[in-house]
Design a protein around this motif. Structure first.
Motif, short mmCIF file in Angstrom:
data_model
loop_
_atom_site.label_atom_id
_atom_site.label_comp_id
_atom_site.label_asym_id
_atom_site.label_seq_id
_atom_site.Cartn_x
_atom_site.Cartn_y
_atom_site.Cartn_z
N LEU A 1 0.82 -1.20 0.00
CA LEU A 1 0.00 0.00 0.00
C LEU A 1 0.86 1.27 0.00
CD1 LEU A 1 -2.86 1.18 0.14
CD2 LEU A 1 -2.68 1.09 2.64
N ILE A 2 1.89 1.28 0.85
CA ILE A 2 2.75 2.46 0.95
C ILE A 2 3.46 2.73 -0.36
CG2 ILE A 2 4.89 3.30 2.00
CD1 ILE A 2 2.52 3.69 3.78
N PHE A 3 4.02 1.69 -0.95
CA PHE A 3 4.77 1.88 -2.20
C PHE A 3 3.85 2.26 -3.35
CE2 PHE A 3 7.38 0.69 -5.84
CZ PHE A 3 8.62 1.17 -5.44
N TYR A 4 2.66 1.67 -3.40
CA TYR A 4 1.71 1.95 -4.48
C TYR A 4 1.23 3.41 -4.41
CZ TYR A 4 -2.42 1.39 -7.47
OH TYR A 4 -3.36 1.52 -8.47
N LEU A 5 0.87 3.87 -3.22
CA LEU A 5 0.42 5.26 -3.07
C LEU A 5 1.54 6.25 -3.36
CD1 LEU A 5 -1.83 5.02 0.12
CD2 LEU A 5 -2.56 5.16 -2.27
N HIS A 6 2.76 5.87 -2.99
CA HIS A 6 3.90 6.75 -3.30
C HIS A 6 4.11 6.87 -4.80
CE1 HIS A 6 8.28 7.07 -4.31
NE2 HIS A 6 8.08 8.20 -3.69
N ARG A 7 4.00 5.77 -5.52
CA ARG A 7 4.16 5.80 -6.97
C ARG A 7 3.05 6.63 -7.62
NH1 ARG A 7 8.63 4.55 -9.69
NH2 ARG A 7 7.20 4.31 -11.46
N ILE A 8 1.84 6.54 -7.09
CA ILE A 8 0.74 7.35 -7.62
C ILE A 8 1.02 8.83 -7.39
CG2 ILE A 8 -1.70 7.93 -7.32
CD1 ILE A 8 -2.20 4.98 -6.72
N GLY A 9 1.45 9.18 -6.18
CA GLY A 9 1.79 10.57 -5.89
C GLY A 9 2.91 11.08 -6.75
N ARG A 10 3.89 10.25 -7.00
CA ARG A 10 5.01 10.64 -7.86
C ARG A 10 4.54 10.90 -9.28
NH1 ARG A 10 8.22 7.97 -11.38
NH2 ARG A 10 10.42 8.61 -11.60
N GLY A 11 3.67 10.02 -9.81
CA GLY A 11 3.17 10.19 -11.17
C GLY A 11 2.32 11.44 -11.32
N VAL A 12 1.44 11.70 -10.34
CA VAL A 12 0.59 12.89 -10.40
C VAL A 12 1.42 14.15 -10.22
CG1 VAL A 12 -1.34 14.08 -9.29
CG2 VAL A 12 -1.43 11.61 -9.63
N SER A 13 2.49 14.07 -9.45
CA SER A 13 3.35 15.23 -9.23
C SER A 13 4.00 15.68 -10.54
CB SER A 13 4.43 14.90 -8.20
OG SER A 13 5.29 16.00 -8.00
N ILE A 14 4.55 14.74 -11.30
CA ILE A 14 5.21 15.11 -12.55
C ILE A 14 4.18 15.56 -13.59
CG2 ILE A 14 5.24 12.72 -13.37
CD1 ILE A 14 7.79 13.33 -14.84
N SER A 15 3.01 14.92 -13.63
CA SER A 15 2.00 15.32 -14.61
C SER A 15 1.40 16.68 -14.27
CB SER A 15 0.89 14.27 -14.68
OG SER A 15 0.24 14.12 -13.44
N SER A 16 1.16 16.96 -12.99
CA SER A 16 0.60 18.26 -12.60
C SER A 16 1.57 19.38 -12.90
CB SER A 16 0.24 18.25 -11.11
OG SER A 16 -0.73 17.27 -10.82
N THR A 17 2.86 19.16 -12.61
CA THR A 17 3.87 20.18 -12.91
C THR A 17 3.96 20.40 -14.41
OG1 THR A 17 5.12 19.39 -10.99
CG2 THR A 17 6.24 20.88 -12.48
N CYS A 18 3.84 19.33 -15.18
CA CYS A 18 3.87 19.44 -16.64
C CYS A 18 2.67 20.24 -17.15
CB CYS A 18 3.88 18.05 -17.26
SG CYS A 18 3.68 18.01 -19.05
N PHE A 19 1.46 19.91 -16.69
CA PHE A 19 0.27 20.61 -17.14
C PHE A 19 0.29 22.07 -16.71
CE2 PHE A 19 -1.81 16.24 -16.82
CZ PHE A 19 -1.54 15.96 -18.16
N LEU A 20 0.85 22.35 -15.55
CA LEU A 20 0.97 23.73 -15.10
C LEU A 20 1.84 24.54 -16.06
CD1 LEU A 20 0.14 25.49 -12.60
CD2 LEU A 20 2.39 24.96 -11.67
N SER A 21 2.94 23.94 -16.49
CA SER A 21 3.85 24.61 -17.42
C SER A 21 3.21 24.77 -18.80
CB SER A 21 5.15 23.81 -17.52
OG SER A 21 6.05 24.40 -18.43
N VAL A 22 2.55 23.73 -19.29
CA VAL A 22 1.92 23.78 -20.61
C VAL A 22 0.80 24.82 -20.64
CG1 VAL A 22 0.53 22.47 -22.27
CG2 VAL A 22 2.53 21.42 -21.22
N PHE A 23 -0.04 24.83 -19.60
CA PHE A 23 -1.15 25.79 -19.56
C PHE A 23 -0.64 27.23 -19.54
CE2 PHE A 23 -4.04 28.46 -17.07
CZ PHE A 23 -5.18 28.38 -17.85
N GLN A 24 0.41 27.48 -18.74
CA GLN A 24 0.94 28.84 -18.68
C GLN A 24 1.57 29.23 -20.02
OE1 GLN A 24 0.27 30.77 -16.29
NE2 GLN A 24 1.48 32.56 -16.87
#
Length: 289
Positions: free
Chosen positions: A83-106
């Motif tokens: 559970l810990i490793f799976y949730l961490h991987r999900i957070g890591r994936g959303v972190s990189i995608s959110s930062t990417c979308f923030l840059s693209v939108f701006q």
């Protein structure tokens, strides 16, 4: 405990506490704006997803490694490790995608009115909103295989097939399977990084052209709006560059650890410290801007 263990435990504890406080302050800030009826920008909506990803990373990476650094190693069972490793991987994936979308939108927002991105300006919020939700679904699906290979440390009986880490271990397959799985799992990250670097480079070019233009213009009717947009762009560029810096170092640690069957606790702890750096620092970058 040895002196090195004490230092590592203090670092983990400091990162976790500071990161949770910083992200909690942003949550409180957005809640107050919501109750006051303020209209948030679309970039704030993307940042809210980034805050959730930061919490997942800090809670699933910082807290377990802090407990382990204080000497309690075998406190997770198989289900806890999965559970810990799976949730961490999900957070890591959303972190990189959110930062990417923030840059693209701006980048789309900052594009000149006469550019080919003009038609996307009005529709970009709906497109990127769909992409953000799809990134959550993608993170859930792509990382679904990771829990199947996670094991608790106390169950390490067949040590030849397990790669032992600080608090958990993973089943070790042959090198070909490990390389193929690593390449497949890295494809989404590579795509997001390319988009992030492209949009950041595009914004840097616009900022440079604007600076060159403003040298010959002493006064303008749109200077206030322009300066506000460019201040927001500079803050997003700072956030993106910080992410790329820590992400690159984290990838180097992960590659180095993958080359060894049983990496030392020093390498594992250093990789964990670097992984938690961006969720710890990013809320303060947002607060300062």
């Amino acid at each position: 405990m040895e002196n090195s263990d004490i230092v590592i435990s203090v670092i983990f504890l400091s990162q976790t506490v500071v990161g949770i406080l910083g992200n909690s302050f942003l949550v409180y800030h957005y809640l107050m704006l919501y109750y006051m009826g303020c209209r948030l920008k679309f970039t704030d909506w993307i940042l809210q997803h980034l805050i959730v990803a930061n919490f997942l990373t800090l809670l699933c990476k910082g807290i377990p490694h802090t407990v382990s650094a204080f000497g309690l190693k075998n406190f997770l069972d198989d289900i806890g490790c999965k559970l810990i490793f799976y949730l961490h991987r999900i957070g890591r994936g959303v972190s990189i995608s959110s930062t990417c979308f923030l840059s693209v939108f701006q980048a789309i927002t900052l594009s000149p009115s006469a550019s080919r991105w003009t038609q996307l300006k009005a529709k970009s919020p709906s497109y990127i909103a769909s992409c953000v939700y799809m990134s959550w679904a993608l993170s859930f699906l792509v990382n679904i295989a990771f829990p199947m290979y996670m094991r608790a440390r106390q169950n390490n009986r067949n040590i030849t097939r397990l790669r032992v880490y600080d608090i958990c271990s993973t089943v070790h397959h042959d090198e070909v399977c490990d390389i193929i799985s690593a390449v497949l799992l890295s494809i989404p990250d590579v795509v997001f990084m390319v988009l992030m670097l492209w949009s950041s480079g595009y914004m840097v070019c616009i900022l440079y052209r604007h600076k060159q233009r403003m040298k010959h213009i002493h006064r303008s009717t749109f200077s206030f709006r322009s300066s506000a947009e460019f201040r927001a762009t500079k803050s997003i560029l700072l956030l993106v560059s910080t992410f790329v810096f820590f992400y690159t170092i984290s990838c180097l640690f992960q590659i180095n650890m993958a080359l060894f069957h049983n990496p030392t606790s020093l390498w594992v702890n250093m990789a964990s410290v670097v992984t938690a750096c961006f969720p710890t620092v990013s809320p303060f970058l947002v607060i300062s801007s």
